[in-house]
Enzyme design. Structure first.
Site, mmCIF file in Angstrom:
data_model
loop_
_atom_site.group_PDB
_atom_site.id
_atom_site.type_symbol
_atom_site.label_atom_id
_atom_site.label_comp_id
_atom_site.label_asym_id
_atom_site.label_seq_id
_atom_site.Cartn_x
_atom_site.Cartn_y
_atom_site.Cartn_z
ATOM 1 N N TYR A 65 31.729 75.342 64.996
ATOM 2 C CA TYR A 65 31.563 75.450 63.539
ATOM 3 C C TYR A 65 32.283 74.285 62.895
ATOM 4 C CZ TYR A 65 31.874 77.320 58.763
ATOM 5 O OH TYR A 65 31.784 77.486 57.403
ATOM 6 N N ASP A 95 36.726 67.377 65.585
ATOM 7 C CA ASP A 95 36.951 68.288 64.462
ATOM 8 C C ASP A 95 38.152 69.166 64.833
ATOM 9 O OD1 ASP A 95 34.955 70.728 62.606
ATOM 10 O OD2 ASP A 95 37.073 70.159 62.546
ATOM 11 N N LYS A 148 43.550 73.325 57.095
ATOM 12 C CA LYS A 148 44.401 74.488 57.362
ATOM 13 C C LYS A 148 45.903 74.180 57.343
ATOM 14 C CE LYS A 148 40.527 76.497 59.900
ATOM 15 N NZ LYS A 148 40.167 77.719 59.163
HETATM 16 P P1 KE4 Z 1 36.707 74.974 55.540
HETATM 17 O O1 KE4 Z 1 35.541 74.308 54.780
HETATM 18 O O2 KE4 Z 1 36.508 76.467 55.684
HETATM 19 O O3 KE4 Z 1 38.064 74.618 54.969
HETATM 20 O O4 KE4 Z 1 36.702 74.363 57.020
HETATM 21 C C1 KE4 Z 1 35.521 74.420 57.767
HETATM 22 C C2 KE4 Z 1 35.859 74.265 59.236
HETATM 23 C C3 KE4 Z 1 35.573 73.060 59.844
HETATM 24 N N1 KE4 Z 1 35.854 72.859 61.154
HETATM 25 C C4 KE4 Z 1 36.409 73.841 61.905
HETATM 26 C C5 KE4 Z 1 36.691 73.583 63.347
HETATM 27 C C6 KE4 Z 1 36.716 75.092 61.319
HETATM 28 O O5 KE4 Z 1 37.269 76.068 62.087
HETATM 29 C C7 KE4 Z 1 36.435 75.320 59.961
HETATM 30 C C8 KE4 Z 1 36.698 76.648 59.283
HETATM 31 N N2 KE4 Z 1 37.234 77.680 60.087
HETATM 32 C C9 KE4 Z 1 36.892 79.049 59.724
HETATM 33 C C10 KE4 Z 1 37.596 79.996 60.696
HETATM 34 N N3 KE4 Z 1 36.901 80.082 61.922
HETATM 35 C C11 KE4 Z 1 37.217 79.345 58.293
HETATM 36 C C12 KE4 Z 1 37.227 80.818 57.912
HETATM 37 C C13 KE4 Z 1 36.150 81.128 56.910
HETATM 38 O O6 KE4 Z 1 35.031 80.589 56.993
HETATM 39 O O7 KE4 Z 1 36.452 81.968 56.017
#
Ligand code: KE4
Length: 436
Positions: free
Chosen positions: A145, A240, A272
């Site tokens: 993701y 990533d 994060k």
């Molecule tokens: P954000 O746009 O949510 O800040 O980051 C996206 C993202 C990008 N790359 C990786 C490897 C990530 O894990 C994420 C976001 N992680 C999820 C948790 N698995 C966010 C939780 C959510 O979507 O509420």
């Protein structure tokens, strides 16, 4: 399953004005059922819901709360700046200091640009890779993701996997036409895709240790294999590390594993932990690529609140707590939790796999190794749901999805571990009853 009355009332009210009642789908308990708990405070290792019920927290806002909730050092640092206004829309010292700290920890990040979410960081990294190479194709791995930018919403993990969606309506064929998806840990598939499309591939983007389909560590040599193919075909490698960065070591997966294998990604994305719970993420990497960004170059990217003094201060204060001793402590806690859960599930005869990448880990309810997304999708998510709710009902909050990683914080105490150990047999039996 008893519901905490106020969470239910709040959720009914939320559903009348917020789609699904949540601001991010994974929070909705869609794959585990039941009503999400509405949280109102956190301190150290614990969060408290609107009913005043306290939980040992293994979500930690999906990674940022690595030092625990409301750490006094972070609160004090943020208090010291927030009274001077939150944002100026002008450069400031804090973002320079945070960029310098990131570059100190990850020397391959010769330049850093701040954004407000991991999604934005990935969007920028992909645009840069295409601009730097003059090529279009981006290779990603199913189950990874990378946020919700259109081009990345193909066989994605995290919330997309949780909801069982293959892709997303509204994402046009055109916007994913240049995204090639192959299975993670598949050496032949990545070799083949370069053999077929090498001259058109701008970059491979990967979570170096995927944690959005549950935790699926790379097979030995897989990331190196990908890296070498990108060198041979003059494509970029994007790590990533939004999840792994500054969580599994002072320099993320790169610092813990890649440097010793002489893997040098061209670009990184972070998020994060570097925001400490405030909206902040970053893209970083080779100066010659990063300096294609406006205003130096012509690759456009921008953000009203990017690098604002409050979020950068929270990130700096959080990173200041992230010492080698903290990482060693997190590793020990992660091992301890893994051992307790494994013991309870084994005792209850529940088929399971504990998989980890440093202190990021998850449990798959299957007795087969999970090496890719299709393996992860084969797990028994019903058993996970029973396990999840039994823990939640007894004061332990883990991610509400079988496709997410657990997050330990430095604030976890021995009493929290004893509490977990006390509740686990009950949760394991709940899973066993579903398995039966
Ligand atoms: P954000 O746009 O949510 O800040 O980051 C996206 C993202 C990008 N790359 C990786 C490897 C990530 O894990 C994420 C976001 N992680 C999820 C948790 N698995 C966010 C939780 C959510 O979507 O509420």
């Amino acid at each position: 399953m008893t519901q905490t009355a106020n969470s239910r009332t709040w959720h009914e009210r939320a559903l009348r004005v917020i789609p699904g009642g949540v601001s991010s789908p994974v929070r909705a308990f869609a794959s585990v059922g039941g009503t999400p708990r509405y949280m109102v405070s956190g301190s150290g290792s614990r969060v408290t819901d609107v009913d005043g019920r306290s939980y040992v927290d293994f979500i930690g806002s999906w990674g940022p709360m690595i030092a625990g909730h409301a750490h006094p050092d972070v609160i004090e640092a943020v208090h010291a700046v927030m009274g001077k206004s939150f944002s100026f829309g002008a450069p400031g010292p804090h973002e320079v200091e945070l960029a310098e700290e990131i570059a100190r920890r990850v020397p391959a990040c010769e330049r850093v640009r701040f954004v407000s979410s991991g999604t934005e960081a990935v969007m920028t990294a992909v645009r840069l890779a295409r601009a730097a190479t003059g090529r279009s194709l981006i290779v990603k791995f199913s189950g990874c993701y990378h946020g919700h930018a259109d081009s990345m919403l193909v066989s994605a993990g995290s919330g997309v996997a949780t909801l069982g969606l293959r892709n997303s309506p509204g994402v046009t064929d055109g916007s994913v036409a240049d995204t090639v998806v192959i299975p993670f840990n598949d050496f032949a598939a990545v070799t083949h895709v370069f053999h077929e499309f090498g001259p058109s591939i701008a970059a491979v983007i990967t979570e170096p240790a995927p944690a959005n389909m549950g935790v699926v560590p790379p097979d030995s040599g897989f990331v190196k294999h990908v890296y070498e193919l990108t060198r041979q075909h003059h494509a970029l490698l994007i790590f990533d590390e939004v999840m792994t960065g500054f969580r599994i070591s002072a320099a993320g997966w790169y610092g813990k594993f890649a440097r010793e294998e002489e893997i040098e990604p061209d670009l990184f994305t972070f998020g994060k932990v570097i925001g400490g719970g405030l909206p902040l993420a970053a893209v970083g990497g080779r100066a010659d690529v990063m300096e294609l960004l406006a205003p130096l170059g012509s690759v456009y990217q921008a953000g009203t609140l990017s690098g604002n003094p409050v979020a950068t201060t929270a990130g700096l204060a959080t990173l200041a707590l992230c010492t080698d001793e903290l990482y060693a402590h997190l590793d020990r806690r992660a091992d301890e939790v893994g051992g307790l859960v494994t013991h309870a599930l084994s005792t209850a005869g529940v088929p399971h796999r504990h998989q980890a990448a440093g202190n990021l880990f998850s449990f798959f309810f299957t007795d087969k190794p999970v090496r890719n997304f299709s393996d992860a999708q084969a797990q028994d998510t019903r058993a996970f749901a029973a396990f999840f709710h039994a823990l939640l009902e007894n004061g332990i909050s883990i991610p509400p999805s079988a496709f997410e990683a657990w997050f330990v914080s430095a604030a976890l105490t021995d009493d929290d571990m004893s509490e977990l150990e006390r509740v686990l047999p009950l949760a394991a039996r709940a899973a066993a009853r579903v398995e039966a």
